[in-house]
Design a protein around this motif. Sequence first.
Motif, PDB file in Angstrom:
ATOM      1  N   GLY A  67       6.404   5.179 -11.041  1.00 52.46           N
ATOM      2  CA  GLY A  67       6.926   3.818 -11.130  1.00 52.46           C
ATOM      3  C   GLY A  67       7.758   3.383  -9.940  1.00 52.46           C
ATOM      4  N   ALA A  68       7.982   4.278  -8.951  1.00 50.67           N
ATOM      5  CA  ALA A  68       8.819   3.880  -7.804  1.00 50.67           C
ATOM      6  C   ALA A  68       8.170   2.725  -7.032  1.00 50.67           C
ATOM      7  CB  ALA A  68       9.043   5.067  -6.871  1.00 50.67           C
ATOM      8  N   GLY A  69       6.850   2.819  -6.868  1.00 49.99           N
ATOM      9  CA  GLY A  69       6.136   1.757  -6.155  1.00 49.99           C
ATOM     10  C   GLY A  69       6.190   0.435  -6.915  1.00 49.99           C
ATOM     11  N   ASP A  70       6.117   0.511  -8.234  1.00 47.46           N
ATOM     12  CA  ASP A  70       6.168  -0.712  -9.051  1.00 47.46           C
ATOM     13  C   ASP A  70       7.570  -1.325  -9.014  1.00 47.46           C
ATOM     14  OD1 ASP A  70       3.529  -0.161  -9.718  1.00 47.46           O
ATOM     15  OD2 ASP A  70       4.111   1.002 -11.487  1.00 47.46           O
ATOM     16  N   ALA A  71       8.587  -0.464  -9.050  1.00 49.95           N
ATOM     17  CA  ALA A  71       9.968  -0.963  -8.941  1.00 49.95           C
ATOM     18  C   ALA A  71      10.156  -1.640  -7.588  1.00 49.95           C
ATOM     19  CB  ALA A  71      10.946   0.200  -9.072  1.00 49.95           C
ATOM     20  N   SER A  99      14.993   4.288   3.321  1.00 47.61           N
ATOM     21  CA  SER A  99      15.469   4.164   1.940  1.00 47.61           C
ATOM     22  C   SER A  99      16.844   4.820   1.829  1.00 47.61           C
ATOM     23  CB  SER A  99      14.467   4.839   1.008  1.00 47.61           C
ATOM     24  OG  SER A  99      14.778   4.554  -0.333  1.00 47.61           O
ATOM     25  N   ILE A 100      17.380   4.852   0.625  1.00 45.29           N
ATOM     26  CA  ILE A 100      18.666   5.531   0.423  1.00 45.29           C
ATOM     27  C   ILE A 100      18.395   6.980   0.000  1.00 45.29           C
ATOM     28  CG2 ILE A 100      20.007   3.478  -0.130  1.00 45.29           C
ATOM     29  CD1 ILE A 100      19.572   4.254  -3.147  1.00 45.29           C
ATOM     30  N   LYS A 101      19.404   7.825   0.078  1.00 47.86           N
ATOM     31  CA  LYS A 101      19.229   9.234  -0.319  1.00 47.86           C
ATOM     32  C   LYS A 101      19.424   9.360  -1.818  1.00 47.86           C
ATOM     33  CE  LYS A 101      19.519  12.269   3.503  1.00 47.86           C
ATOM     34  NZ  LYS A 101      18.341  11.541   3.956  1.00 47.86           N
ATOM     35  N   PHE A 148       0.842  -1.197   0.000  1.00 49.24           N
ATOM     36  CA  PHE A 148       0.000   0.000   0.000  1.00 49.24           C
ATOM     37  C   PHE A 148       0.875   1.243   0.000  1.00 49.24           C
ATOM     38  CE2 PHE A 148      -2.346  -3.104   2.777  1.00 49.24           C
ATOM     39  CZ  PHE A 148      -3.391  -3.370   1.911  1.00 49.24           C
ATOM     40  N   SER A 149       0.343   2.323  -0.585  1.00 52.15           N
ATOM     41  CA  SER A 149       0.924   3.640  -0.324  1.00 52.15           C
ATOM     42  C   SER A 149       0.310   4.106   0.997  1.00 52.15           C
ATOM     43  CB  SER A 149       0.580   4.605  -1.457  1.00 52.15           C
ATOM     44  OG  SER A 149      -0.824   4.826  -1.453  1.00 52.15           O
ATOM     45  N   LEU A 150       0.807   5.212   1.522  1.00 52.96           N
ATOM     46  CA  LEU A 150       0.264   5.760   2.771  1.00 52.96           C
ATOM     47  C   LEU A 150      -1.233   6.064   2.626  1.00 52.96           C
ATOM     48  CD1 LEU A 150       0.915   6.896   5.579  1.00 52.96           C
ATOM     49  CD2 LEU A 150       1.589   9.038   4.497  1.00 52.96           C
ATOM     50  N   THR A 165      18.322  12.135  -5.430  1.00 52.61           N
ATOM     51  CA  THR A 165      17.735  13.406  -5.865  1.00 52.61           C
ATOM     52  C   THR A 165      16.661  13.060  -6.895  1.00 52.61           C
ATOM     53  OG1 THR A 165      19.918  14.365  -5.613  1.00 52.61           O
ATOM     54  CG2 THR A 165      18.293  15.695  -6.794  1.00 52.61           C
ATOM     55  N   PRO A 166      15.386  13.039  -6.451  1.00 57.88           N
ATOM     56  CA  PRO A 166      14.348  12.556  -7.363  1.00 57.88           C
ATOM     57  C   PRO A 166      14.017  13.537  -8.480  1.00 57.88           C
ATOM     58  CG  PRO A 166      13.481  12.895  -5.126  1.00 57.88           C
ATOM     59  CD  PRO A 166      14.860  13.421  -5.135  1.00 57.88           C
ATOM     60  N   LYS A 167      13.785  12.989  -9.683  1.00 56.31           N
ATOM     61  CA  LYS A 167      13.337  13.812 -10.823  1.00 56.31           C
ATOM     62  C   LYS A 167      11.880  13.494 -11.132  1.00 56.31           C
ATOM     63  CE  LYS A 167      17.579  14.250 -13.506  1.00 56.31           C
ATOM     64  NZ  LYS A 167      18.327  13.391 -14.418  1.00 56.31           N
ATOM     65  N   ILE A 186       4.043  -0.829   3.527  1.00 56.09           N
ATOM     66  CA  ILE A 186       3.446   0.488   3.238  1.00 56.09           C
ATOM     67  C   ILE A 186       4.588   1.399   2.810  1.00 56.09           C
ATOM     68  CG2 ILE A 186       2.101   2.421   4.129  1.00 56.09           C
ATOM     69  CD1 ILE A 186       0.863   0.484   6.175  1.00 56.09           C
ATOM     70  N   THR A 187       4.563   1.811   1.540  1.00 54.19           N
ATOM     71  CA  THR A 187       5.664   2.611   1.000  1.00 54.19           C
ATOM     72  C   THR A 187       5.463   4.076   1.379  1.00 54.19           C
ATOM     73  OG1 THR A 187       4.464   2.675  -1.084  1.00 54.19           O
ATOM     74  CG2 THR A 187       6.225   1.068  -0.919  1.00 54.19           C
ATOM     75  N   LEU A 188       6.558   4.700   1.811  1.00 57.25           N
ATOM     76  CA  LEU A 188       6.472   6.044   2.390  1.00 57.25           C
ATOM     77  C   LEU A 188       7.386   7.028   1.670  1.00 57.25           C
ATOM     78  CD1 LEU A 188       6.702   4.747   6.094  1.00 57.25           C
ATOM     79  CD2 LEU A 188       4.614   5.408   4.893  1.00 57.25           C
ATOM     80  N   GLY A 189       7.582   6.841   0.358  1.00 56.72           N
ATOM     81  CA  GLY A 189       8.441   7.746  -0.412  1.00 56.72           C
ATOM     82  C   GLY A 189       9.847   7.808   0.172  1.00 56.72           C
ATOM     83  N   SER A 190      10.364   9.021   0.340  1.00 53.15           N
ATOM     84  CA  SER A 190      11.754   9.171   0.807  1.00 53.15           C
ATOM     85  C   SER A 190      11.976   8.614   2.217  1.00 53.15           C
ATOM     86  CB  SER A 190      12.156  10.648   0.771  1.00 53.15           C
ATOM     87  OG  SER A 190      11.269  11.376   1.591  1.00 53.15           O
ATOM     88  N   GLU A 191      10.897   8.401   2.959  1.00 50.82           N
ATOM     89  CA  GLU A 191      11.018   7.862   4.333  1.00 50.82           C
ATOM     90  C   GLU A 191      11.278   6.353   4.351  1.00 50.82           C
ATOM     91  OE1 GLU A 191      10.113   9.897   7.324  1.00 50.82           O
ATOM     92  OE2 GLU A 191      10.628  11.344   5.764  1.00 50.82           O
ATOM     93  N   GLY A 192      11.102   5.689   3.198  1.00 55.25           N
ATOM     94  CA  GLY A 192      11.320   4.241   3.161  1.00 55.25           C
ATOM     95  C   GLY A 192      10.010   3.471   3.188  1.00 55.25           C
ATOM     96  N   THR A 193       9.995   2.369   3.935  1.00 58.27           N
ATOM     97  CA  THR A 193       8.844   1.456   3.905  1.00 58.27           C
ATOM     98  C   THR A 193       8.557   0.909   5.291  1.00 58.27           C
ATOM     99  OG1 THR A 193       9.458   0.774   1.670  1.00 58.27           O
ATOM    100  CG2 THR A 193       7.966  -0.685   2.849  1.00 58.27           C
ATOM    101  N   LEU A 194       7.287   0.885   5.642  1.00 60.45           N
ATOM    102  CA  LEU A 194       6.876   0.193   6.869  1.00 60.45           C
ATOM    103  C   LEU A 194       6.616  -1.267   6.500  1.00 60.45           C
ATOM    104  CD1 LEU A 194       5.887   0.346   9.898  1.00 60.45           C
ATOM    105  CD2 LEU A 194       3.609   0.579   8.950  1.00 60.45           C
ATOM    106  N   ALA A 197      14.575  -3.553  -2.004  1.00 61.80           N
ATOM    107  CA  ALA A 197      13.434  -3.043  -2.788  1.00 61.80           C
ATOM    108  C   ALA A 197      13.336  -1.512  -2.648  1.00 61.80           C
ATOM    109  CB  ALA A 197      12.145  -3.722  -2.344  1.00 61.80           C
ATOM    110  N   ASN A 198      13.644  -0.992  -1.460  1.00 64.67           N
ATOM    111  CA  ASN A 198      13.675   0.470  -1.269  1.00 64.67           C
ATOM    112  C   ASN A 198      14.665   1.099  -2.246  1.00 64.67           C
ATOM    113  OD1 ASN A 198      11.857   0.598   0.827  1.00 64.67           O
ATOM    114  ND2 ASN A 198      13.376   0.746   2.445  1.00 64.67           N
ATOM    115  N   LYS A 199      15.804   0.443  -2.369  1.00 65.90           N
ATOM    116  CA  LYS A 199      16.858   0.941  -3.254  1.00 65.90           C
ATOM    117  C   LYS A 199      16.353   0.979  -4.702  1.00 65.90           C
ATOM    118  CE  LYS A 199      21.579  -0.488  -3.415  1.00 65.90           C
ATOM    119  NZ  LYS A 199      22.509  -1.552  -3.026  1.00 65.90           N
TER     120      LYS A 199
END
Length: 314
Positions: free
Chosen positions: A253-257, A243-245, A192-194, A247-249, A223-231, A289-291
């Motif tokens: 597709g981040a959730g699918d990856a 997650s890792i640091k 899930f997303s948040l 610089t997002p453009k 539960i994926t939390l964007g730059s915060e990583g995953t619960l 997977a976060n990576k």
Amino acid sequence: MKKVFCIGELLIDFVAENQGKDLSKAKEFSKKAGGAPANVACAISKLGGDSYFVGCVGNDPFGTFLLRILANEKVDISLAQKSDTFTTLAFVSIDADGERDFVFSRGADKELTYDSSLKTSFENNIIHFGAATALLGGSLEETYSRYLFDGLTKKAFISFDPNYRVDLWKDKEDVFIRKCHAFIEKSHLCKFSLEEAKLLSGKDNLEDACKVFHEMGTVIIVITLGSEGTLLSTSNFSKTIPSIKVTPKDTTGAGDAFIGCLLQQIAQHSKIENVLADENLLTNMVERANKAGAITTENFGAIESLPTLQQLDS
Ligand code: ATP
């Protein structure tokens, strides 16, 4: 290695370029392959996994374009179907603040028909349901339910991502929630997303949300939390894995990856019970997977930004 069957939509995303949110003023669009289950299939094959796309496109140049992209990514497209209905199209514009304008012309994706011969292929393998359009009706929705039943009968590992799209469920969120619950109750893994976690559990607190989902029957919740990583939550433990640091453009597709990378790792294990019982193993898998999710945000587009095995290992 287990096979992963990704079931659902493959469509064209026409993304309006450079003219703000108002689609009525859009002059130029770029043609992109879209569809969460198809992205997941590509994420898996790009990492060396054995993925199959099960979905329907039109018997037209757009359908040919889409299937060619999947085949180039080494996804097995032998189970994909073609229909005389035109390929599904989505038109979207996004302004600088992320505000969207969205038009959806639903076509061939809804026409996926049930193939009883797939049942034996599901045996001890993995099925991923990425439900963005599937729950909107059509024979795809009926096919979804039948494949869920077949997968459970054949002891497949079931993964579910609701892929909630606000634009598709305006004023009928209750229907979406009810339909998703039928899958959450039967799935071993739910992503899930948040926003989805809160909507589908009716809880604002994520620990409470996970409790609801575990009580419904799901074994692993991410539960994926964007730059915060995953619960990550199982019935034995719950933790947020950073997650890792980057610089997002473009976060498309981040959730699918993420879910593709997680499933590709689960697919390496012949006995999935061993994965479910091992906190360290699951934690390491989610870290990786976060990576994969993070790397995908570093470039524009979804499929073209998915990491390869070399990128993930470097
Ligand atoms: P989608 O928008 O594709 O439906 P989602 O909302 O489920 O996806 P995100 O939470 O955006 O997915 O991203 C999935 C994972 O990718 C996150 O859990 C995280 O690990 C990683 N990720 C995403 N964005 C970033 C970021 N800005 N920095 C670091 N990692 C990120």
